[in-house]
Design a protein around this motif. Structure first.
Motif, mmCIF file in Angstrom:
data_model
loop_
_atom_site.group_PDB
_atom_site.id
_atom_site.type_symbol
_atom_site.label_atom_id
_atom_site.label_comp_id
_atom_site.label_asym_id
_atom_site.label_seq_id
_atom_site.Cartn_x
_atom_site.Cartn_y
_atom_site.Cartn_z
ATOM 1 N N GLY A 152 0.816 -1.208 0.000
ATOM 2 C CA GLY A 152 0.000 0.000 0.000
ATOM 3 C C GLY A 152 0.851 1.259 0.000
ATOM 4 N N TYR A 153 1.917 1.245 0.781
ATOM 5 C CA TYR A 153 2.772 2.428 0.881
ATOM 6 C C TYR A 153 3.481 2.700 -0.439
ATOM 7 C CZ TYR A 153 5.494 5.940 3.388
ATOM 8 O OH TYR A 153 6.024 7.133 3.836
ATOM 9 N N VAL A 154 4.139 1.677 -0.997
ATOM 10 C CA VAL A 154 4.900 1.923 -2.229
ATOM 11 C C VAL A 154 3.975 2.193 -3.407
ATOM 12 C CG1 VAL A 154 6.881 0.594 -1.419
ATOM 13 C CG2 VAL A 154 5.139 -0.535 -2.814
ATOM 14 N N HIS A 155 2.782 1.594 -3.399
ATOM 15 C CA HIS A 155 1.823 1.852 -4.474
ATOM 16 C C HIS A 155 1.423 3.329 -4.472
ATOM 17 C CE1 HIS A 155 -1.413 1.104 -7.328
ATOM 18 N NE2 HIS A 155 -2.235 1.755 -6.523
ATOM 19 N N LEU A 156 1.125 3.864 -3.304
ATOM 20 C CA LEU A 156 0.781 5.276 -3.197
ATOM 21 C C LEU A 156 1.982 6.163 -3.531
ATOM 22 C CD1 LEU A 156 -1.367 5.208 0.066
ATOM 23 C CD2 LEU A 156 -2.176 5.804 -2.226
ATOM 24 N N GLU A 157 3.164 5.753 -3.088
ATOM 25 C CA GLU A 157 4.361 6.543 -3.357
ATOM 26 C C GLU A 157 4.649 6.600 -4.854
ATOM 27 O OE1 GLU A 157 8.989 6.924 -1.757
ATOM 28 O OE2 GLU A 157 7.756 5.208 -1.165
ATOM 29 N N LEU A 158 4.545 5.465 -5.535
ATOM 30 C CA LEU A 158 4.783 5.436 -6.978
ATOM 31 C C LEU A 158 3.760 6.275 -7.733
ATOM 32 C CD1 LEU A 158 5.670 1.652 -7.403
ATOM 33 C CD2 LEU A 158 7.183 3.587 -7.950
ATOM 34 N N ALA A 159 2.554 6.330 -7.209
ATOM 35 C CA ALA A 159 1.485 7.087 -7.870
ATOM 36 C C ALA A 159 1.507 8.566 -7.493
ATOM 37 C CB ALA A 159 0.132 6.484 -7.513
ATOM 38 N N GLY A 160 2.464 8.981 -6.662
ATOM 39 C CA GLY A 160 2.519 10.368 -6.221
ATOM 40 C C GLY A 160 1.398 10.720 -5.275
ATOM 41 N N GLY A 161 0.975 9.730 -4.502
ATOM 42 C CA GLY A 161 -0.185 9.918 -3.642
ATOM 43 C C GLY A 161 0.076 10.620 -2.322
ATOM 44 N N PHE A 162 1.339 10.905 -2.006
ATOM 45 C CA PHE A 162 1.639 11.588 -0.749
ATOM 46 C C PHE A 162 1.962 13.053 -1.046
ATOM 47 C CE2 PHE A 162 3.122 7.165 0.399
ATOM 48 C CZ PHE A 162 2.030 6.888 1.207
ATOM 49 N N GLY A 163 1.023 13.950 -0.747
ATOM 50 C CA GLY A 163 1.199 15.346 -1.102
ATOM 51 C C GLY A 163 1.709 16.233 0.021
ATOM 52 N N HIS A 164 1.735 15.707 1.240
ATOM 53 C CA HIS A 164 2.189 16.519 2.379
ATOM 54 C C HIS A 164 3.681 16.804 2.252
ATOM 55 C CE1 HIS A 164 2.999 17.696 6.557
ATOM 56 N NE2 HIS A 164 1.700 17.919 6.663
ATOM 57 N N ALA A 165 4.107 17.938 2.842
ATOM 58 C CA ALA A 165 5.507 18.351 2.738
ATOM 59 C C ALA A 165 6.461 17.446 3.506
ATOM 60 C CB ALA A 165 5.654 19.791 3.239
ATOM 61 N N ARG A 166 5.962 16.708 4.478
ATOM 62 C CA ARG A 166 6.859 15.825 5.251
ATOM 63 C C ARG A 166 7.495 14.808 4.323
ATOM 64 N NH1 ARG A 166 8.656 13.888 9.914
ATOM 65 N NH2 ARG A 166 8.584 11.661 10.416
ATOM 66 N N PRO A 167 8.824 14.614 4.430
ATOM 67 C CA PRO A 167 9.508 13.652 3.553
ATOM 68 C C PRO A 167 8.906 12.256 3.663
ATOM 69 C CG PRO A 167 11.111 15.036 4.655
ATOM 70 C CD PRO A 167 9.776 15.344 5.275
ATOM 71 N N VAL A 168 8.654 11.647 2.512
ATOM 72 C CA VAL A 168 8.032 10.326 2.481
ATOM 73 C C VAL A 168 8.904 9.291 3.170
ATOM 74 C CG1 VAL A 168 7.208 8.498 0.953
ATOM 75 C CG2 VAL A 168 6.751 10.885 0.385
ATOM 76 N N GLY A 169 10.208 9.406 3.011
ATOM 77 C CA GLY A 169 11.118 8.449 3.628
ATOM 78 C C GLY A 169 11.061 8.484 5.142
ATOM 79 N N GLU A 170 10.838 9.661 5.710
ATOM 80 C CA GLU A 170 10.761 9.769 7.171
ATOM 81 C C GLU A 170 9.471 9.120 7.688
ATOM 82 O OE1 GLU A 170 11.449 13.726 8.564
ATOM 83 O OE2 GLU A 170 13.303 13.951 7.397
ATOM 84 N N SER A 171 8.390 9.307 6.944
ATOM 85 C CA SER A 171 7.134 8.652 7.336
ATOM 86 C C SER A 171 7.278 7.133 7.223
ATOM 87 C CB SER A 171 5.986 9.137 6.445
ATOM 88 O OG SER A 171 5.717 10.502 6.656
ATOM 89 N N TRP A 172 7.987 6.680 6.192
ATOM 90 C CA TRP A 172 8.241 5.240 6.017
ATOM 91 C C TRP A 172 8.980 4.688 7.223
ATOM 92 C CZ3 TRP A 172 7.200 1.015 3.168
ATOM 93 C CH2 TRP A 172 8.133 -0.022 3.116
ATOM 94 N N ALA A 173 10.028 5.376 7.643
ATOM 95 C CA ALA A 173 10.827 4.908 8.778
ATOM 96 C C ALA A 173 9.988 4.837 10.052
ATOM 97 C CB ALA A 173 12.034 5.820 8.990
ATOM 98 N N ARG A 174 9.157 5.839 10.278
ATOM 99 C CA ARG A 174 8.312 5.827 11.468
ATOM 100 C C ARG A 174 7.260 4.724 11.383
ATOM 101 N NH1 ARG A 174 9.415 7.069 15.969
ATOM 102 N NH2 ARG A 174 7.393 7.971 16.555
ATOM 103 N N SER A 175 6.770 4.472 10.190
ATOM 104 C CA SER A 175 5.801 3.392 10.011
ATOM 105 C C SER A 175 6.415 2.044 10.361
ATOM 106 C CB SER A 175 5.294 3.371 8.565
ATOM 107 O OG SER A 175 4.611 4.572 8.249
ATOM 108 N N LEU A 176 7.671 1.845 9.989
ATOM 109 C CA LEU A 176 8.346 0.590 10.316
ATOM 110 C C LEU A 176 8.540 0.453 11.821
ATOM 111 C CD1 LEU A 176 11.030 0.328 7.481
ATOM 112 C CD2 LEU A 176 8.713 -0.626 7.566
ATOM 113 N N GLU A 177 8.845 1.564 12.492
ATOM 114 C CA GLU A 177 8.957 1.525 13.952
ATOM 115 C C GLU A 177 7.627 1.111 14.567
ATOM 116 O OE1 GLU A 177 11.503 1.769 15.868
ATOM 117 O OE2 GLU A 177 13.007 2.414 14.413
#
Length: 206
Positions: A152-177
């Motif tokens: 779900g995460y990479v599908h949205l990322e590939l589609a440009g689905g994350f529009g917030h200014a927060r870096p996508v990679g940082e949200s990914w790291a927190r999601s893994l935590e």
């Protein structure tokens, strides 16, 4: 005559590269024939139809992705293995979007055959989850959760689905935590909190 040097492997690799560049949906026998400078009919001595071609892309991609994940998680357990697994998964999907899309195809058992990639992917996932003390049916439940979260995460990322200014990679790291914390406190089927591993350790210390 089929142009000399065209093999099933070369066709599959060319189709996989085409999928990454133009999208899996744009991979066709005709497009591949144009790439090799031959007529469509020339390729049917190597692949029966478009379905077989895309299945071959899926199997190739699965092998590649699994190899990268296996190398990433080697010698790791718990949080370190989870993060390494997930990061390798995401990196492959972002680098090879067309191949990754092929890995999400629903394949029949006869199409998968003896492919090592799909089988080893399951083994790697279950091995990582066993380190959290999970057993069946929780292994399958947790595996489905992780697959859904990663895809779900990479599908949205590939589609440009994350529009917030927060870096996508940082949200990914927190999601893994967060996933690590969830796996550490996986609910027992009787409603109590805590993994089976923790329960067994408590019983051993009683």
């Amino acid at each position: 005559m089929v142009r000399a040097g065209i093999t099933v492997l070369r066709l599959t690799e060319a189709a996989a590269a085409m999928a990454d560049e133009a999208g899996l949906e744009n991979v066709t026998v005709s497009a591949l024939a144009r790439h090799f400078g031959v007529k469509d009919a020339s390729l049917y001595s190597h692949v029966r139809n478009l379905r077989e071609l895309r299945v071959r892309i899926a199997l190739l991609a699965s092998d590649e992705m699994t190899e990268r994940i296996a190398a990433a998680v080697a010698g790791r357990a718990g949080r370190d293995a989870l993060v390494a697994f997930a990061d390798a998964y995401r990196a492959y999907a972002l680098a090879h979007p067309g191949r990754y899309a092929a890995t999400q195809m629903q394949l029949a058992p006869e199409e998968v055959g003896d492919s090592a990639g799909f089988r080893r992917s399951v083994e790697l996932t279950y091995g990582m989850l066993r380190a959290y003390g999970l057993k069946e049916p929780d292994l399958t439940d947790a595996g489905r959760l992780l697959r859904s979260a990663f895809h779900g995460y990479v599908h949205l990322e590939l589609a440009g689905g994350f529009g917030h200014a927060r870096p996508v990679g940082e949200s990914w790291a927190r999601s893994l935590e967060a996933l690590h914390v969830l796996l550490e406190s996986w609910p027992a089927r009787d409603g109590r909190q805590g993994t089976q591993r923790n329960e067994e350790e408590e019983q051993g210390n009683a």
